[in-house]
Design an enzyme around this catalytic site. Structure first.
Site, PDB file in Angstrom:
ATOM      1  N   GLY A 119       0.815  -1.216   0.000  1.00  0.00           N
ATOM      2  CA  GLY A 119       0.000   0.000   0.000  1.00  0.00           C
ATOM      3  C   GLY A 119       0.836   1.248   0.000  1.00  0.00           C
ATOM      4  O   GLY A 119       2.039   1.204  -0.256  1.00  0.00           O
ATOM      5  N   ASN A 120       0.201   2.373   0.249  1.00  0.00           N
ATOM      6  CA  ASN A 120       0.918   3.643   0.325  1.00  0.00           C
ATOM      7  C   ASN A 120       0.336   4.476   1.455  1.00  0.00           C
ATOM      8  O   ASN A 120      -0.676   4.108   2.043  1.00  0.00           O
ATOM      9  CB  ASN A 120       0.843   4.378  -1.019  1.00  0.00           C
TER      10      ASN A 120
END
Ligand code: C5P
Length: 206
Positions: free
Chosen positions: A16-17
């Site tokens: 993810g980020n």
């Protein structure tokens, strides 16, 4: 769109980020305040949108792509503020992956590029580019190459880093048009920046 997509690796892990969704929520909120009928496709939002905004919650890039595909044909403007994963694991494991296993990855669809390609006449498409490049000229060059590649009408270029852009309450952006020219620059709270972006969007819709 707002937030950041997550690509499952196994039942307990994802790629993810750090996008919180705050800038996209500020845009949706400001647009609703101006009387727009707003649908926010939110990926793993860390903040809440007001009740004036209809929110479709998604997790992965493919989920976000499918929600955007459903909503986009009926709207005047699409603003793609979400940080979207370019790749996802080819296979999602049914049980927790052991350390020694390294999987292949496959490309996610480029939702923004596809939207720009299939937009109907008069529809406005706005992309975002989050870059860590510290040099202003090099940052602008990245933005110009990106808007040419994606084909959107506008591109919001913002610098991100450990303490910049993602997750913070302030932002600093440069808005580029299709020719790569600077439309305007804005910095301040994400609400202030959202309003400046919407001024440019409204001017182009009119
Ligand atoms: O290529 P990059 O991820 O920097 O592009 C950023 C812009 O493209 C954002 O507007 C993001 O929402 C969009 N994007 C997309 N589909 C992808 C990757 C990014 O729509 N697979």
């Amino acid at each position: 769109t707002a937030g950041g997509t997550r690509e499952a690796l196994d039942p307990v892990r994802y790629l993810g980020n750090r996008s919180s969704g705050k800038q996209g929520i500020a845009l949706a909120t400001a647009a609703a305040k101006r009387g727009a009928d707003v649908t926010l496709v939110g990926a793993n939002l860390e903040a809440e949108a007001p009740s004036s905004v209809r929110v479709l919650h998604v997790g992965s890039t493919l989920e976000l792509a499918s929600a955007v595909q459903d909503v986009a044909p009926g709207v005047d403007a699409v603003i793609m503020a979400a940080a979207v994963a370019d790749y996802r694991p080819e296979f999602v494991a049914d049980s927790k992956i052991k350390k020694e296993v390294a999987g292949d990855r496959v490309r996610n669809p480029d939702i923004l590029a596809r939207l720009a390609e299939t937009r109907r006449p008069g529809q406005l498409i706005v992309g975002f580019a989050a870059e860590t490049e510290p040099d202003r000229d090099a940052l602008l060059a990245l933005g110009r190459a990106k808007i040419a590649r994606k084909g959107s009408d506008l591109l919001v270029l913002n610098r991100v880093g450990w303490r910049e852009g993602f997750g913070t309450d302030d932002n600093s952006i440069v808005l580029l048009d299709r020719l790569g020219d600077i439309v305007m620059e804005a910095s301040g709270s994400k609400q202030t920046v959202a309003d400046r972006i919407l001024d440019a969007v409204v001017a182009r819709l009119a």
